[in-house]
Design a protein around this motif. Structure first.
Motif, mmCIF file in Angstrom:
data_model
loop_
_atom_site.group_PDB
_atom_site.id
_atom_site.type_symbol
_atom_site.label_atom_id
_atom_site.label_comp_id
_atom_site.label_asym_id
_atom_site.label_seq_id
_atom_site.Cartn_x
_atom_site.Cartn_y
_atom_site.Cartn_z
ATOM 1 N N ARG A 299 -2.648 -0.186 12.716
ATOM 2 C CA ARG A 299 -1.435 0.145 12.081
ATOM 3 C C ARG A 299 -0.502 0.795 12.997
ATOM 4 O O ARG A 299 0.729 0.417 13.091
ATOM 5 C CB ARG A 299 -1.726 0.988 10.762
ATOM 6 C CG ARG A 299 -0.584 1.002 9.901
ATOM 7 C CD ARG A 299 -0.796 1.726 8.630
ATOM 8 N NE ARG A 299 -1.114 3.178 8.863
ATOM 9 C CZ ARG A 299 -0.246 4.092 8.971
ATOM 10 N NH1 ARG A 299 1.079 3.786 9.033
ATOM 11 N NH2 ARG A 299 -0.384 5.420 9.233
ATOM 12 N N GLU B 249 3.158 -0.602 14.078
ATOM 13 C CA GLU B 249 4.428 -0.034 13.592
ATOM 14 C C GLU B 249 5.233 0.074 14.881
ATOM 15 O O GLU B 249 6.235 0.078 14.760
ATOM 16 C CB GLU B 249 4.080 1.253 12.815
ATOM 17 C CG GLU B 249 3.383 0.711 11.284
ATOM 18 C CD GLU B 249 4.476 0.425 10.447
ATOM 19 O OE1 GLU B 249 5.438 0.248 10.656
ATOM 20 O OE2 GLU B 249 3.727 0.049 9.204
ATOM 21 N N LEU C 104 -5.071 4.434 0.065
ATOM 22 C CA LEU C 104 -3.457 4.323 0.430
ATOM 23 C C LEU C 104 -2.882 5.634 0.495
ATOM 24 O O LEU C 104 -2.328 6.340 1.276
ATOM 25 C CB LEU C 104 -2.857 3.090 0.232
ATOM 26 C CG LEU C 104 -3.297 1.700 0.609
ATOM 27 C CD1 LEU C 104 -2.500 0.716 -0.167
ATOM 28 C CD2 LEU C 104 -3.058 1.470 2.336
ATOM 29 N N ARG D 177 0.270 6.653 2.855
ATOM 30 C CA ARG D 177 1.212 5.458 2.732
ATOM 31 C C ARG D 177 1.280 5.272 1.438
ATOM 32 O O ARG D 177 0.953 4.311 0.585
ATOM 33 C CB ARG D 177 0.347 4.308 3.262
ATOM 34 C CG ARG D 177 0.164 4.473 4.731
ATOM 35 C CD ARG D 177 -1.177 3.779 5.288
ATOM 36 N NE ARG D 177 -1.142 2.198 5.200
ATOM 37 C CZ ARG D 177 -2.061 1.562 5.620
ATOM 38 N NH1 ARG D 177 -3.004 1.901 6.053
ATOM 39 N NH2 ARG D 177 -1.805 0.258 5.353
ATOM 40 N N GLU D 178 2.316 6.114 0.688
ATOM 41 C CA GLU D 178 2.626 6.224 -0.704
ATOM 42 C C GLU D 178 3.077 4.861 -1.324
ATOM 43 O O GLU D 178 2.594 4.310 -2.151
ATOM 44 C CB GLU D 178 3.258 7.412 -1.140
ATOM 45 C CG GLU D 178 3.475 7.356 -2.528
ATOM 46 C CD GLU D 178 4.324 8.707 -3.157
ATOM 47 O OE1 GLU D 178 4.613 8.640 -4.125
ATOM 48 O OE2 GLU D 178 4.372 9.728 -2.103
ATOM 49 N N GLU E 79 2.784 1.784 -0.050
ATOM 50 C CA GLU E 79 1.792 0.997 -0.384
ATOM 51 C C GLU E 79 0.915 1.023 -1.525
ATOM 52 O O GLU E 79 0.360 0.293 -1.924
ATOM 53 C CB GLU E 79 1.082 0.594 1.256
ATOM 54 C CG GLU E 79 2.033 0.224 2.162
ATOM 55 C CD GLU E 79 1.102 0.082 3.661
ATOM 56 O OE1 GLU E 79 0.397 -0.546 3.720
ATOM 57 O OE2 GLU E 79 1.503 1.204 4.377
#
Length: 587
Positions: A32, A36, A404, A409-410, A412
């Motif tokens: 990831r 990104e 998540l 990764r709020e 998502e």
């Protein structure tokens, strides 16, 4: 990126919308963080990206992280994926002392806009109605409808969306017509069925109805034997799939052939076990463990899953059920993780050995990686594989959402909760609130609950409300919610005792009563040390809290995986001792 179209770097294609890197149509695996960073540099169209830009975009400017090492590692992994020579790179260039630049980008758009696919048809499987005089068949009716929904849900979700079991349950014994239910839920097809007794024989009847014109697409009647129940599931699935697409009918036949056991009695036992598992597992594990809620449903479920495997040792779903029970009973505090999770792992791996394409098996293994291994990468890979195989599996979406949120990764995570709600509009009310509590959005939880006025919510909602009220200092409301939750779990004596302690001594007395109760329980059986850490955090006693957190680490308490999102520890996040414990967990 401003332009969502795929871009090409030499022979590599970066598809931002699909979050994929490909060479010659074959996907190139990229973690990831490097992905990104690659997307960030591609979005700058060859312009310089400074290290400060990277820190801000990828870590939010967090100065506590080792960002230099993180950037260097990500750059190295991108170059490996692109096939670059690090000594003489052609496309990913280092600007010494400044940052990086990505050169040689080619943006290309499809020649014509893709045709919009037709919306997925929406299907509801109503709970099968027990019209016999045998109340023991009630549970079987519920479980059969649930499994039928699961089988249909494995079909192509872009073409068929199955409304989940808990929403369907709200229409059990309803007097509403098919047209009314279809209008409320936006349905295209509905399956309804019943068990009847005729001259001593129990028969299963079902019909699949197309809602807009109420045409009967398929109907069937079978003797109530396990083998006939399996045949009926296959027939109704084939009929529905054939309505949508002939190709799906063949796909559905192949899927069911893999899921169904050799011995139909194994399937019958699995359905009964799944009924009890579902009834108990949808509690908040911390609340359930803290208040010592009964393990009876878990014990019944385990017995049925073991029976299923006794009937057919090659039945993959039976091993999935055992994996779920072994893991959940450890997470809910009935025994230590070292007792339950090795068995959960063994059962999940056995299920995958029998059927590598079984989504429930991948979810079971993901749960082991999440709650016991604290390996977020492996857990996410298994969650994604489960969702690839069955995007309609709301249980997977809900648990993946929790992971998540844990890794920060709020957006998502909340999207996965929304996905679960879309699949099960009514049954996942409490799960969405769980996500809000994990995110620290207590005021939203309370505001939403109060705005709805008095209502009959699930026990999970009241369990979570008790937490939100206490964190906000609304202690009377916290006690009321706790009492409501316990009452709905048939724990009447405990609910009355807590209400009495609150009335006579206030909330401090309630917390002290909880502590004495835990100490008493610890003398007679296993009690998770993590419970004591939580309670001392609530009592604002950090020394005792850290003592029990160390004990929980040694015990490998499963709920430590969500330490970062646990509401009782939020005030300690900036403490060095707390951050050290987080690092030992793997954050």
């Amino acid at each position: 990126m401003n332009n969502p179209c795929p871009v090409r770097i030499a022979d590599i294609e970066l598809d931002v919308e699909r979050y994929e890197l490909r060479r010659g149509g074959q996907q190139i695996r990229l973690e990831r963080m490097p992905m990104e960073l690659l997307i960030l540099m591609a979005s700058r169209s060859g312009q310089l990206v400074t290290r400060g830009d990277i820190v801000k975009a990828l870590w939010g400017g967090d100065a506590f992280r080792d960002t230099d090492n993180g950037i260097n590692t990500a750059i190295r992994k991108i170059r490996v994926a692109l096939g670059e020579d690090p000594e003489n790179p052609r496309h990913l260039l280092t600007v010494k002392g400044k940052g990086y630049r990505l050169e040689g980008l080619q943006v290309f758009a499809p020649q014509s806009p893709p045709a919009t696919p037709p919306a997925a048809v929406r299907v509801l499987v109503l709970p099968f109605e027990n019209k016999t005089d045998d109340a023991c068949l009630d549970n079987f009716c519920d479980a059969l409808a649930d499994e039928t929904s699961a089988n249909l849900g494995m079909l192509n979700p872009e073409q068929i969306l199955v409304i989940a079991r808990t929403t369907a349950k709200c229409y059990q014994h309803t007097r509403k017509s098919i047209a009314e239910i279809a209008h409320e839920l936006g349905l295209d097809y509905m399956l309804e069925g019943s068990l009847t007794r005729d001259r001593g024989h129990v028969r299963l009847r079902a019909q699949l109805v197309r809602c807009f014109d109420q045409t009967q697409v398929w109907s069937g009647t079978r003797e109530m034997l396990a083998t006939d129940a399996l045949d009926m599931q296959m027939e109704v699935g084939a009929a529905l799939a054939g309505e949508v697409s002939p190709a799906l009918a063949e796909q559905q036949r192949r899927m069911l052939a893999r899921r169904l056991p050799i011995d139909p009695c194994a399937h019958d036992a699995y359905l009964r076990g799944r009924y009890y598992w579902t009834r108990r597992v949808h509690f908040e594990a911390g609340f359930a463990d803290h208040h010592g809620l009964s393990a009876e449903d878990f014990i019944r479920a385990r017995g049925y899953f073991e029976t299923a495997i006794d009937h057919d040792p090659t039945y993959a779903l039976g091993y999935v059920g055992l994996s779920n029970v072994y893991g959940a009973t450890a997470t809910h505090g009935f025994y230590a993780a070292r007792t339950g999770y090795p068995r959960a792992r063994e059962a999940a791996l056995r299920a995958l050995e029998l059927d590598a394409d079984l989504p429930e098996a991948h979810q079971a293994l993901a749960g082991v990686h999440y709650f016991h291994d604290w390996d977020w990468r492996k857990a996410e890979a298994e969650f994604l594989e489960a969702l690839r195989l069955n995007p309609n599996h709301a249980e997977t979406s809900r648990l993946y959402a929790r992971l998540l949120l844990v890794v920060g990764r709020e957006a998502e995570g909340q999207a996965q909760f929304a996905r679960a709600e879309k699949t099960d509009p009514l049954g996942f009310e409490g799960s969405r609130i769980f996500g809000l509590v994990q995110s620290g959005r207590y005021e939203e939880v309370i505001k939403e609950y109060l705005a709805g006025g008095p209502s009959n919510h699930s026990p999970l909602v009241y369990q979570l409300l008790a937490t939100a009220f206490e964190v906000q200092g609304l202690y009377k409301e916290a006690v009321d919610a706790t009492v409501d939750a316990l009452t709905r779990c048939n724990e009447f004596a405990r609910a009355e005792a807590i209400q009495t302690v609150w009335t006579t001594g206030g909330y401090d007395a309630v917390l002290q009563w909880y502590l004495q109760n835990l100490l008493t329980r610890r003398q007679s059986g296993y009690t998770s040390p993590f419970l004591f850490a939580e309670l001392y955090a609530r009592l604002a006693k950090p020394d005792e809290m850290f003592h029990w957190l160390e004990a929980a680490l040694a015990d490998r308490s499963p709920r430590l995986c969500e330490l970062r999102t646990n509401p009782w520890f939020r005030s300690y996040h900036s403490c060095k001792r707390f951050r050290n414990i987080e690092k030992r967990i793997g954050y």
